[in-house]
Design a protein around this motif. Sequence first.
Motif, PDB file in Angstrom:
ATOM      1  N   ILE A   9       0.876  -1.160   0.000  1.00 45.67           N
ATOM      2  CA  ILE A   9       0.000   0.000   0.000  1.00 45.67           C
ATOM      3  C   ILE A   9       0.918   1.216   0.000  1.00 45.67           C
ATOM      4  N   TYR A  20      -4.099   6.692  -1.813  1.00 49.83           N
ATOM      5  CA  TYR A  20      -3.509   5.381  -1.584  1.00 49.83           C
ATOM      6  C   TYR A  20      -3.741   4.483  -2.782  1.00 49.83           C
ATOM      7  N   GLN A  22      -2.663   0.356  -4.232  1.00 46.18           N
ATOM      8  CA  GLN A  22      -2.090  -0.941  -3.901  1.00 46.18           C
ATOM      9  C   GLN A  22      -1.443  -1.509  -5.153  1.00 46.18           C
ATOM     10  N   THR A  24      -0.619  -4.389  -7.384  1.00 41.47           N
ATOM     11  CA  THR A  24      -1.264  -5.696  -7.525  1.00 41.47           C
ATOM     12  C   THR A  24      -0.419  -6.699  -8.294  1.00 41.47           C
ATOM     13  N   LEU A  37      -7.057   3.167  -4.535  1.00 44.68           N
ATOM     14  CA  LEU A  37      -8.032   2.898  -3.487  1.00 44.68           C
ATOM     15  C   LEU A  37      -8.913   4.127  -3.286  1.00 44.68           C
ATOM     16  N   LEU A  48      -5.807   0.501   7.142  1.00 46.44           N
ATOM     17  CA  LEU A  48      -5.364   0.389   5.745  1.00 46.44           C
ATOM     18  C   LEU A  48      -5.801  -0.933   5.129  1.00 46.44           C
ATOM     19  N   GLU A  49      -5.908  -1.969   5.943  1.00 46.49           N
ATOM     20  CA  GLU A  49      -6.380  -3.250   5.424  1.00 46.49           C
ATOM     21  C   GLU A  49      -7.832  -3.128   4.963  1.00 46.49           C
ATOM     22  N   ALA A  52      -7.922  -1.331   1.716  1.00 51.52           N
ATOM     23  CA  ALA A  52      -7.489  -2.200   0.616  1.00 51.52           C
ATOM     24  C   ALA A  52      -8.562  -3.188   0.188  1.00 51.52           C
ATOM     25  N   THR A  53      -9.502  -3.513   1.078  1.00 54.20           N
ATOM     26  CA  THR A  53     -10.573  -4.442   0.694  1.00 54.20           C
ATOM     27  C   THR A  53     -11.747  -3.708   0.076  1.00 54.20           C
ATOM     28  N   THR A  56     -12.138  -0.231  -5.883  1.00 52.91           N
ATOM     29  CA  THR A  56     -11.031   0.150  -6.755  1.00 52.91           C
ATOM     30  C   THR A  56     -11.530   1.268  -7.650  1.00 52.91           C
ATOM     31  N   VAL A  83      -3.567  -8.812  -1.647  1.00 55.62           N
ATOM     32  CA  VAL A  83      -4.390  -8.314  -2.752  1.00 55.62           C
ATOM     33  C   VAL A  83      -5.733  -9.039  -2.680  1.00 55.62           C
TER      34      VAL A  83
END
Length: 148
Positions: A9, A20, A22, A24, A37, A48-49, A52-53, A56, A83
């Motif tokens: 990230i 932010y 990620q 991939t 993100l 942050l997790e 990330a989920t 997009t 990812v």
Amino acid sequence: MTDFTPGDIVEIETDSGKAYVQVTHNHSSYPPVVRALDGLHESRPDDLEGLATGATRFVGMIPLGSALQKLGRTCEVVAHVDVPEDQKPFPTFRMPIRDKKGEIVYWWFWDGRGLSYDVELTEEQKALPLREVMSGERFLELLVNHET
């Protein structure tokens, strides 16, 4: 030049806040593939997790470290998160093939391994990212623009 690993990230300073992305995928012939993100932030989110989920905003290929450095922007790897499952397959990119007049004759689709083509885009194919190495300027524009 910074080496990025899928799952990283990366926090990017913009004039509108912290953005932010990620990483991939890495490809031997292209710069890293990143997914932007959701949102711009005044400060680094605690989760942050969770970020990330989430959604997009866009996917692109960019030599992230060097492109941002050329613009005088800072970026920093701030976490490493798996990812998401739906982002694990290498994305398919689209590329228009034009005639001498500039009209699109057909579309190439590249999945990181091979090419296929079609004459007309389906609605699903229209949403595919373009097969291009983004400039830093274009990348920042997309990051801060809420209507990607």
